[in-house]
Structures are given as C-alpha cells and as structure tokens.
Design an enzyme around this catalytic site. Sequence first.
Site, PDB file in Angstrom:
ATOM      1  N   ASP A 125      96.383  26.749  13.317  1.00  0.00           N
ATOM      2  CA  ASP A 125      95.150  26.952  12.563  1.00  0.00           C
ATOM      3  C   ASP A 125      94.381  25.640  12.624  1.00  0.00           C
ATOM      4  O   ASP A 125      94.670  24.690  11.887  1.00  0.00           O
ATOM      5  CB  ASP A 125      95.484  27.348  11.118  1.00  0.00           C
ATOM      6  N   LYS A 146      84.554  26.055  10.842  1.00  0.00           N
ATOM      7  CA  LYS A 146      83.910  24.820  10.368  1.00  0.00           C
ATOM      8  C   LYS A 146      83.030  24.153  11.419  1.00  0.00           C
ATOM      9  O   LYS A 146      81.898  24.567  11.617  1.00  0.00           O
ATOM     10  CB  LYS A 146      84.963  23.877   9.807  1.00  0.00           C
ATOM     11  N   TYR A 195      97.165  26.335   3.947  1.00  0.00           N
ATOM     12  CA  TYR A 195      96.234  27.389   3.543  1.00  0.00           C
ATOM     13  C   TYR A 195      95.505  27.862   4.785  1.00  0.00           C
ATOM     14  O   TYR A 195      95.043  27.051   5.587  1.00  0.00           O
ATOM     15  CB  TYR A 195      95.247  26.828   2.512  1.00  0.00           C
TER      16      TYR A 195
HETATM   17  N1  HOZ Z   1      89.493  25.159   3.543  1.00  0.00           N
HETATM   18  C1  HOZ Z   1      88.519  24.905   2.539  1.00  0.00           C
HETATM   19  C2  HOZ Z   1      89.140  24.283   1.336  1.00  0.00           C
HETATM   20  N2  HOZ Z   1      90.329  23.654   1.587  1.00  0.00           N
HETATM   21  C3  HOZ Z   1      87.760  26.127   2.273  1.00  0.00           C
HETATM   22  C4  HOZ Z   1      86.708  25.986   1.278  1.00  0.00           C
HETATM   23  C5  HOZ Z   1      86.760  27.075   0.281  1.00  0.00           C
HETATM   24  O1  HOZ Z   1      87.829  27.660   0.067  1.00  0.00           O
HETATM   25  O2  HOZ Z   1      85.705  27.310  -0.294  1.00  0.00           O
END
Ligand code: HOZ
Length: 437
Positions: A245, A273, A150
Amino acid sequence: MSTPQIKHNTRSEQLFSRAVELLPGGVNSPVRAFKSVGGAPRFIKSAKGAFITDVDGQTYIDYVGSWGPMILGHADDEVLAALQDVMMRGTSFGAPTELELELAEEIIQCVPSIEMVRMTSSGTEAVFSAIRLARGVTGKNKIIKFEGCYHGHVDSLLVKAGSGVATLGLPDSPGVPESLARETLTAPFNDIESVEAIFAEHGATIAAVIIEPVVGNMGCVAPHDGYLQALRDITTRHDALLIFDEVMTGFRLARGGAQELYNVTPDITTLGKIIGGGLPVGAFGASKDIMRHIAPAGTIYQAGTLSGNPLAVTAGLVTLRRLKDEAVYQQLEHRSAKLCEGMAQAARDANLETVTNRVGSMFTTFFTNEAVTDWTSANRSNRELYARFFHAMLDEGIYLAPSQFEAGFMSLAHTDELIDKTIEAARTAFRLVMSDE
Ligand code: HOZ
C-alpha cells in the site's frame, strides 16, 4: 498548560458547533476532528505553498499537506494553470481521455512492479479493489495485515487499524461482518516470525499480505533491514500475493516509492495522494498477467464513474513530472533531516524524552523514550504530552497532524527559513510542555 476547551469565540469554533449538527462529529473524515488533542479543528480558508490560513485569518506552516498529497506545496502555480486549462474543456466525460494514458505511462515508467494500472477516485477504493484482485487471482480469501497499518476504510482491513481508528481508540468497527473480519489475520509490524507462524497455520488459504512498506498511519515507522524482502520470500513460497500500500509512500520516498527505496518488488501496488496532486485519486497496478484479470479484460469487476477524472489526472501529471528531477528528493531529504534533527535537539534541550522517526520526507515525533518499531511501541507514547505539544505548536503558527498516530509531511515549498522557524517554535512548545510536568 492544558488542552483548550471550545469557547465559541473564534470563527472556527462557531463553524464547528454548526458542523456537529450537520456532519457526524462535525467533519467529513474522522482524523480532522481534533478528537484526541481537544479544541475545535481549524476551518481552512486557503492555502499557498507551505502555508494554510484559517477562517480567523491565522496562517500556519503546514506539515499535514492534506495528509500527504501536497508534495509541491499548496496551490502550486503550474498545477493551477493546467487545471484551469483542462477545466475549460469539461470536468468529467465518463469516457476515456488521452490524459489518463499519460498518467498511466508516467506511473508505469516509475514504479517497478507496475506494468498496467487502473485508476480509482480514492486510495481506499484502490486498496479495496486490490484485495478483490488478489482474492480473484489466487482463488483464496484470507488476508494478512499488520497491527497499526491503515489501508483506508476497507471492510476487511479495519481490523487493528491505525490512523483515525487508532486515534479514537476504536476496537474493530461495527458494521464489518464477523465472517469478513475472520478472513483478516493480523501480525505485529517488523516481526517476521509471527508472519511465518500465520503461514504455517493458514498458508493454503492466504490470498495476500498487505502492508504499508513504511508505515505512516501509526506515526512514521520504518521497516527493519530485510523485513520487506522476508515478506517477499514468504509470500512467494506460499503462492500468496504481496501488496504494497503505497498510497502514502508512492512518489514520496522516491519516484518509485518504497519499493524502489528498499528494492523489493510487490505483486500489487496501491497508490493515491501524490498521483492526484491534491485532487481525489487512487490507482492500483501490477504485472500485465495480474491486471488482465480486471474487467473488461478479465472477469474481476471494478468500476467508477469518476475514475481517471481529467482534472484529477491533470493535477497528478503535473505533480509527477515535477518530481522527475532527482534533486527534488535530495532537497526533501535534506530539509526533513534538518527539521527532525532540530526538533529532536530542541526536545533534548527541554529535557523531554522523545523519539523521532523519519524516512525521507515522512516523520513523527513520539513522546516516549523507547524505539518505535511497531504498534505496541507506538502506543506507548504519551498522547497527553502530544496534545499539549500540538496546541503549543499551533499557537506558534505550526500546523501538525492532530494525532500522535499520523506522519508529518515535508513539501518542496518548505524553505530552510521556514524549517528554522519551525525548530524555534518547537523549542518554545517543548519548554511549555515541560513546564506543565
Ligand atoms: N491516510 C490518511 C490519514 N492517515 C487519510 C486521511 C483521512 O483519513 O482523512
């Protein structure tokens, strides 16, 4: 033990019923909604160190850490003091500040592939800009991504995505034009032959391969030995760019992120982050040659009103400077290993088959008896058991991600004592899960 129904008894439950009338699904980001585990999300009132406290006054040991940024722990005193100081001088200028240069220098010093950096306001924005950069530099359009990875809600990368997309079991998102989705080619993670096959067919049109070098968004999944290097070799051979990423892994697995840990240098890196220390930040960086294509140095347009925001940059700077001491990563490693070994033993003692994946301070317990190395194997884990485990842990005062397909994060505020407590809680939770079987 079944997963809870919402009874509107607690303040969180009451707020959630108000929230669903105001926000889609009651939340501002899908992964928060407890959709796959049931019950109402806990509305959080405050957090300090390793703890978060909800509006009902329940305090939990937190292993979500705002989905990764809180490596120092919540509301770190030094971060708060620096924020207070900077805040008094203004919160946003839409003009350059010296602070941005300091953060850029810090990043460039640490991350092997980065000679020049552009800040954004989120990881999604960083990825989306990195993709445009890769397409602009190579003059090609196709992107290879991996199933279960993702990269934020970037149009062209929502194909076979992990995190909330996987948690909700959504196929590819409506609203992404098919013509754009066609430019995205997908391969299973950890399977180099399938990448070779895609390049054999589409090689001349592939701008970039984008990957979470250690996946956090189908739960934690590590790359096989040599896999990242093989991707490096293939992309070089085909004049395509390799994008790591590192929004999740940057400054978490090592100061130089996964690229330092695995000694593989991508062309473009995305960050977020931790570099924002808990405030909204993203960044992408590469060699000067590549970055000079970005406007106003070059012609590839990218911009943002709040990019390099002084508060976000300050929280990031304090955080990155605290991570300078190598002992920090040893401590994270030691405590994460202790937690994961303890939890795995607790599961075995309860006769429950689980697989624990961990790289540094990122980890996931999967409810399966087979190794989890890609999306197909992650997807075999028993989500029903995870949901029960999640709620049993919550009852024991431990806050885990409300989805099987997310990583847990250790912070420097998690002491040995808190880890012992967590293992004890897991012992009880696994037994409860088993007693239902
Ligand atoms: N990468 C985070 C979740 N895997 C992002 C948090 C979100 O999507 O709120």
